[in-house]
Design a protein around this motif. Sequence first.
Motif, mmCIF file in Angstrom:
data_model
loop_
_atom_site.group_PDB
_atom_site.id
_atom_site.type_symbol
_atom_site.label_atom_id
_atom_site.label_comp_id
_atom_site.label_asym_id
_atom_site.label_seq_id
_atom_site.Cartn_x
_atom_site.Cartn_y
_atom_site.Cartn_z
ATOM 1 N N GLN A 55 61.824 -3.840 29.419
ATOM 2 C CA GLN A 55 62.511 -4.844 30.241
ATOM 3 C C GLN A 55 63.390 -4.183 31.304
ATOM 4 N N LEU A 56 63.930 -3.003 30.997
ATOM 5 C CA LEU A 56 64.746 -2.279 31.973
ATOM 6 C C LEU A 56 63.897 -1.690 33.084
ATOM 7 N N ILE A 57 62.761 -1.107 32.713
ATOM 8 C CA ILE A 57 61.939 -0.373 33.667
ATOM 9 C C ILE A 57 61.043 -1.284 34.495
ATOM 10 N N ALA A 58 60.573 -2.385 33.916
ATOM 11 C CA ALA A 58 59.575 -3.234 34.570
ATOM 12 C C ALA A 58 59.959 -3.691 35.984
ATOM 13 N N PRO A 59 61.187 -4.176 36.248
ATOM 14 C CA PRO A 59 61.511 -4.638 37.601
ATOM 15 C C PRO A 59 61.409 -3.533 38.653
ATOM 16 N N VAL A 60 61.741 -2.309 38.275
ATOM 17 C CA VAL A 60 61.664 -1.197 39.224
ATOM 18 C C VAL A 60 60.229 -0.725 39.385
ATOM 19 N N MET A 61 59.502 -0.606 38.278
ATOM 20 C CA MET A 61 58.130 -0.127 38.332
ATOM 21 C C MET A 61 57.231 -1.087 39.099
ATOM 22 N N SER A 62 57.508 -2.383 39.001
ATOM 23 C CA SER A 62 56.670 -3.387 39.664
ATOM 24 C C SER A 62 57.002 -3.568 41.134
ATOM 25 N N GLY A 63 58.135 -3.011 41.579
ATOM 26 C CA GLY A 63 58.549 -3.179 42.966
ATOM 27 C C GLY A 63 59.434 -4.387 43.190
ATOM 28 N N HIS A 64 59.791 -5.089 42.124
ATOM 29 C CA HIS A 64 60.664 -6.264 42.238
ATOM 30 C C HIS A 64 62.067 -5.874 42.674
ATOM 31 N N SER A 65 62.554 -4.726 42.192
ATOM 32 C CA SER A 65 63.913 -4.282 42.519
ATOM 33 C C SER A 65 63.928 -2.767 42.715
ATOM 34 N N GLU A 66 64.942 -2.297 43.427
ATOM 35 C CA GLU A 66 65.122 -0.850 43.561
ATOM 36 C C GLU A 66 65.881 -0.279 42.369
ATOM 37 N N ILE A 67 66.747 -1.096 41.768
ATOM 38 C CA ILE A 67 67.601 -0.642 40.663
ATOM 39 C C ILE A 67 67.599 -1.710 39.577
ATOM 40 N N SER A 68 67.663 -1.275 38.317
ATOM 41 C CA SER A 68 67.738 -2.195 37.191
ATOM 42 C C SER A 68 68.839 -1.722 36.250
ATOM 43 N N ILE A 69 69.619 -2.674 35.737
ATOM 44 C CA ILE A 69 70.723 -2.354 34.836
ATOM 45 C C ILE A 69 70.509 -3.099 33.523
ATOM 46 N N LYS A 107 70.505 2.597 32.943
ATOM 47 C CA LYS A 107 70.154 2.203 34.305
ATOM 48 C C LYS A 107 68.851 2.874 34.701
ATOM 49 N N ALA A 108 68.120 2.229 35.595
ATOM 50 C CA ALA A 108 66.866 2.778 36.107
ATOM 51 C C ALA A 108 66.791 2.487 37.597
ATOM 52 N N LEU A 109 66.235 3.408 38.348
ATOM 53 C CA LEU A 109 66.069 3.214 39.778
ATOM 54 C C LEU A 109 64.898 4.036 40.286
ATOM 55 N N ARG A 110 64.389 3.658 41.420
ATOM 56 C CA ARG A 110 63.284 4.396 42.019
ATOM 57 C C ARG A 110 63.729 5.807 42.351
ATOM 58 N N GLY A 111 62.816 6.753 42.144
ATOM 59 C CA GLY A 111 63.166 8.144 42.391
ATOM 60 C C GLY A 111 63.566 8.411 43.827
#
Length: 258
Positions: free
Chosen positions: A200-214, A219-223
């Motif tokens: 659930q943390l990684i999915a929004p960033v991996m899919s391109g929905h968001s640049e950062i997820s908390i 936290k996760a963000l695009r490299g």
Amino acid sequence: MTAALTGMASTAPRARPIAVVMMSVDWMAPSNPIQMRLKRCQVINQLGQRGRSAKHSASKGAQQSLSLLTGLVCYAEAWLGEAEPTLRRLGRKGVRPALDIVVPVHNQQEALARAVPRLRSFLRHAFPFSARITIADCASVDSTRDVAAALAAELGGVRLIHLNAEARGRALAAAWMTSDARVVASAGADLDIDVSSLPQLIAPVMSGHSEISIGGRCKALRGDVARRLIPTVLNRSWLFETELLLRARHAGMRIHAA
């Protein structure tokens, strides 16, 4: 359209066929690639569990059927142009990871010895993308560095970096700036990682929905976003992530609260 894999009889005499869950292509919608991979990952996990049962029962026929089924899943992913996750789980080396989770530690030898094997096991067997763990040792004076080195040598998919100061922000900055992963993430300071919440943390960033997820303390963000923002962040201690988020918000980046 529905594709069904029914119990396949083995060519070996007296071999008992293994039960196979009916699979549908309804969830392979291009509009939801994250859910599509998660579903396929569940199928792979079921096959892996059957493989371990087959070894215990010493059934050659069941093992042959399992190999065939796993090959069919790989073929289906290759047809979709997304065979990489399965190939990674099957042991392919030298693959650029989709995710790099950084675990900063300072004098946490016991917690590290418990947390990293559990996290590595989850990423290898129950996570639908290739992943790496980066242990960032922040000037530990106990056996943390030795434990980290042993884990990196034993588990595979684990990277180790050393810093000469105790600073979480500096550890994250060093690890994220040197990572080649598509998405970078951080673990909480106490290493109490809720692996079930990682998708659930990684999915929004991996899919391109968001640049950062908390999500909680992770936290996760695009490299590429991390490499763009980090040089602008002045704080390299405990407020590093807070300042990074503020600068991301000021830049108009999409931040998702998992």
